[in-house]
Design a protein around this motif. Structure first.
Motif, PDB file in Angstrom:
ATOM      1  N   ALA A 133       0.836  -1.205   0.000  1.00 54.25           N
ATOM      2  CA  ALA A 133       0.000   0.000   0.000  1.00 54.25           C
ATOM      3  C   ALA A 133       0.870   1.254   0.000  1.00 54.25           C
ATOM      4  O   ALA A 133       1.990   1.272   0.525  1.00 54.25           O
ATOM      5  N   MET A 134       0.348   2.319  -0.599  1.00 53.90           N
ATOM      6  CA  MET A 134       1.041   3.604  -0.656  1.00 53.90           C
ATOM      7  C   MET A 134       0.041   4.708  -0.326  1.00 53.90           C
ATOM      8  O   MET A 134      -0.822   5.028  -1.150  1.00 53.90           O
ATOM      9  N   HIS A 135       0.116   5.247   0.882  1.00 54.85           N
ATOM     10  CA  HIS A 135      -0.878   6.208   1.352  1.00 54.85           C
ATOM     11  C   HIS A 135      -0.256   7.572   1.648  1.00 54.85           C
ATOM     12  O   HIS A 135       0.906   7.660   2.062  1.00 54.85           O
ATOM     13  N   GLY A 136      -1.051   8.588   1.446  1.00 52.00           N
ATOM     14  CA  GLY A 136      -0.747   9.917   1.947  1.00 52.00           C
ATOM     15  C   GLY A 136      -1.700  10.238   3.081  1.00 52.00           C
ATOM     16  O   GLY A 136      -2.434   9.375   3.568  1.00 52.00           O
ATOM     17  N   ARG A 137      -1.698  11.484   3.498  1.00 59.05           N
ATOM     18  CA  ARG A 137      -2.626  11.886   4.562  1.00 59.05           C
ATOM     19  C   ARG A 137      -4.022  12.103   3.979  1.00 59.05           C
ATOM     20  O   ARG A 137      -4.179  12.470   2.832  1.00 59.05           O
ATOM     21  N   VAL A 138      -5.026  11.877   4.813  1.00 62.04           N
ATOM     22  CA  VAL A 138      -6.409  12.177   4.443  1.00 62.04           C
ATOM     23  C   VAL A 138      -6.848  13.407   5.227  1.00 62.04           C
ATOM     24  O   VAL A 138      -6.672  13.480   6.444  1.00 62.04           O
ATOM     25  N   HIS A 139      -7.408  14.392   4.520  1.00 58.96           N
ATOM     26  CA  HIS A 139      -7.890  15.606   5.188  1.00 58.96           C
ATOM     27  C   HIS A 139      -9.100  16.123   4.419  1.00 58.96           C
ATOM     28  O   HIS A 139      -9.528  15.525   3.423  1.00 58.96           O
ATOM     29  N   ASP A 140      -9.640  17.235   4.874  1.00 63.78           N
ATOM     30  CA  ASP A 140     -10.893  17.742   4.298  1.00 63.78           C
ATOM     31  C   ASP A 140     -10.783  18.054   2.810  1.00 63.78           C
ATOM     32  O   ASP A 140     -11.758  17.938   2.072  1.00 63.78           O
ATOM     33  N   HIS A 141      -9.607  18.485   2.356  1.00 60.30           N
ATOM     34  CA  HIS A 141      -9.454  18.892   0.965  1.00 60.30           C
ATOM     35  C   HIS A 141      -9.405  17.716   0.002  1.00 60.30           C
ATOM     36  O   HIS A 141      -9.765  17.856  -1.168  1.00 60.30           O
ATOM     37  N   ASN A 142      -8.923  16.559   0.454  1.00 57.81           N
ATOM     38  CA  ASN A 142      -8.762  15.437  -0.492  1.00 57.81           C
ATOM     39  C   ASN A 142      -9.624  14.220  -0.170  1.00 57.81           C
ATOM     40  O   ASN A 142      -9.573  13.229  -0.893  1.00 57.81           O
ATOM     41  N   ARG A 143     -10.428  14.312   0.900  1.00 59.57           N
ATOM     42  CA  ARG A 143     -11.207  13.140   1.296  1.00 59.57           C
ATOM     43  C   ARG A 143     -12.185  12.709   0.193  1.00 59.57           C
ATOM     44  O   ARG A 143     -12.315  11.527  -0.123  1.00 59.57           O
ATOM     45  N   GLY A 144     -12.881  13.665  -0.412  1.00 56.98           N
ATOM     46  CA  GLY A 144     -13.821  13.338  -1.479  1.00 56.98           C
ATOM     47  C   GLY A 144     -13.131  12.721  -2.678  1.00 56.98           C
ATOM     48  O   GLY A 144     -13.633  11.768  -3.289  1.00 56.98           O
ATOM     49  N   TYR A 145     -11.972  13.262  -3.012  1.00 59.06           N
ATOM     50  CA  TYR A 145     -11.175  12.728  -4.126  1.00 59.06           C
ATOM     51  C   TYR A 145     -10.776  11.280  -3.864  1.00 59.06           C
ATOM     52  O   TYR A 145     -10.901  10.409  -4.739  1.00 59.06           O
ATOM     53  N   LEU A 146     -10.326  10.997  -2.637  1.00 58.89           N
ATOM     54  CA  LEU A 146      -9.907   9.634  -2.305  1.00 58.89           C
ATOM     55  C   LEU A 146     -11.096   8.682  -2.254  1.00 58.89           C
ATOM     56  O   LEU A 146     -10.991   7.521  -2.671  1.00 58.89           O
ATOM     57  N   ARG A 147     -12.225   9.163  -1.766  1.00 63.90           N
ATOM     58  CA  ARG A 147     -13.423   8.314  -1.746  1.00 63.90           C
ATOM     59  C   ARG A 147     -13.844   7.950  -3.169  1.00 63.90           C
ATOM     60  O   ARG A 147     -14.263   6.814  -3.441  1.00 63.90           O
ATOM     61  N   THR A 148     -13.748   8.897  -4.082  1.00 64.47           N
ATOM     62  CA  THR A 148     -14.098   8.618  -5.478  1.00 64.47           C
ATOM     63  C   THR A 148     -13.154   7.585  -6.073  1.00 64.47           C
ATOM     64  O   THR A 148     -13.582   6.674  -6.800  1.00 64.47           O
TER      65      THR A 148
END
Length: 383
Positions: free
Chosen positions: A341-356
């Motif tokens: 796995a290769m992860h970055g941080r999850v925050h308010d600005h990218n959460r929707g992008y990552l969910r998509t």
């Protein structure tokens, strides 16, 4: 394929190209993205007939102009003579300057093979997937004939263009190399590869000493993201993934980071910024690309396969959340023995992008997103 490869550059420069279907006729095409009113009029004169706007089926559907055949890859729209280049571009790129119904009656039909190839050429050129086309003959008295004789307009045989588009692997060349120490990996070597059509250059970053790499070799295939990698955009986690992958490959004993020139999942920076604007109006990243007429992911990984093979790497541990990368490399002959796995941080600005990416593109991010959701739950609330 020299003529077809040249056509990509001519379309990017705003020059028309003649796609030759038979010895006597074909179509003059030009990219909508580079079109002006003067050029549109010149195109009409070369063909002596009405201009047809050729759109990918997805863009046509977004405009309420679906193909007659649901499997048709592109749609033709016969344009009224009064339409301007600005209005055409607005139709193609999603800008709300003038809705289709205000352009008057437009005849819509499914695109023929030649017209579909024309759209694919613009996609290969990292332009909006849309062209203006006009049927034309090459008879000695035809307006186009003199332009072809003087080579002011490039002739591309249709079959050659089809081969360029459908070729599973572009030829690539190893161009240059240099030692480039990085903050997170002291001993690194950069190797530049160039695709045969001259459009794209990719970089292999060799971390550590190759004779000491573990088996399988740690590898990251990273698509370029100017906004995230260089400027630290919060819309995505690309920059964090890039820097973290360098550290993780070094800590694993060394390996390869392939930095692929495939901005915006292969649609190019200009179109990625257009998609960002659409996302700001409420679309997610997949729908924004679709509205512009692109497929969900325009990337190809045959170049990555070539680079690994040139480096003598065929057994890898791949740092990715994207199962499509695993499939593509394995199809190309690379043994992916492990996925990490290769992860970055999850925050308010990218959460929707990552969910998509997880829900609609199949990226394996559920554990990461579930963990951050649990961390943000109010005290006393259970999951």
């Amino acid at each position: 394929m020299q003529q077809a490869e040249r056509a990509i550059f001519d379309l990017r420069r705003g020059h028309p190209v003649f796609l030759q279907e038979t010895a006597a006729d074909g179509a003059v095409i030009a990219a909508v993205e580079t079109m002006t009113d003067v050029q549109a009029e010149e195109l009409r004169e070369l063909g002596g007939g009405p201009l047809r706007l050729v759109l990918s089926a997805r863009r046509a559907e977004a405009l309420g102009l679906p193909p007659v055949d649901p499997d048709a890859p592109a749609v033709c729209v016969e344009l009224p003579e009064t339409v301007t280049a600005e209005q055409i571009l607005a139709l193609v790129c999603g800008e709300d300057i003038m809705p289709p119904e205000e352009l008057g009656h437009m005849n819509v039909s499914d695109a023929a093979g030649l017209e579909t190839v024309a759209v694919d050429l613009t996609r290969s050129a990292r332009l909006l997937p849309a062209v203006l086309a006009v049927r034309a003959r090459t008879d000695s008295e035809a307006p186009l004939a003199e332009q072809l004789r003087s080579q002011s307009v490039l002739t591309v045989p249709l079959r050659e263009a089809q081969r360029l588009i459908s070729t599973p692997r572009l030829r690539m060349s190893w161009i240059s190399t240099a030692e480039v120490p990085l903050e997170d990996a002291g001993h690194t070597r950069f190797v530049l590869f160039r695709e045969s059509n001259g459009m794209l250059e990719h970089v292999a970053i060799l971390i550590g000493h190759q004779d000491q790499w573990p088996d399988p070799v740690p590898v990251r295939v990273h698509s370029a993201c100017l906004t995230g990698d260089l400027f630290g955009s919060l819309r995505c986690d690309c920059g964090e993934q890039l820097r973290r992958s360098v550290r993780m490959i070094r800590e694993a004993g060394g390996g390869v980071l392939l930095y692929m020139a495939q901005e915006g999942r292969g649609i190019g920076l200009a179109n990625k910024l257009r998609a960002y604007t659409l996302q700001s109006s409420g679309l997610d990243t997949v729908d924004a690309d679709r509205v512009l007429g692109f497929r969900d992911d325009e990337r190809r990984y045959d170049s990555a396969v070539f680079m690994l093979q040139e480096l003598g790497v065929d057994r890898i541990a791949l740092f990715t959340n994207n199962p499509e990368k695993v499939r593509a490399l394995e199809t190309g002959g690379i043994q992916v023995l492990e996925r990490r796995a290769m992860h970055g941080r999850v925050h308010d600005h990218n959460r929707g992008y990552l969910r998509t990416k997880a829900a609609r593109a199949g990226h394996m991010l559920e554990d990461l997103l579930d963990e951050t959701d649990r961390d943000e739950e109010p005290p006393g609330r259970s999951s």
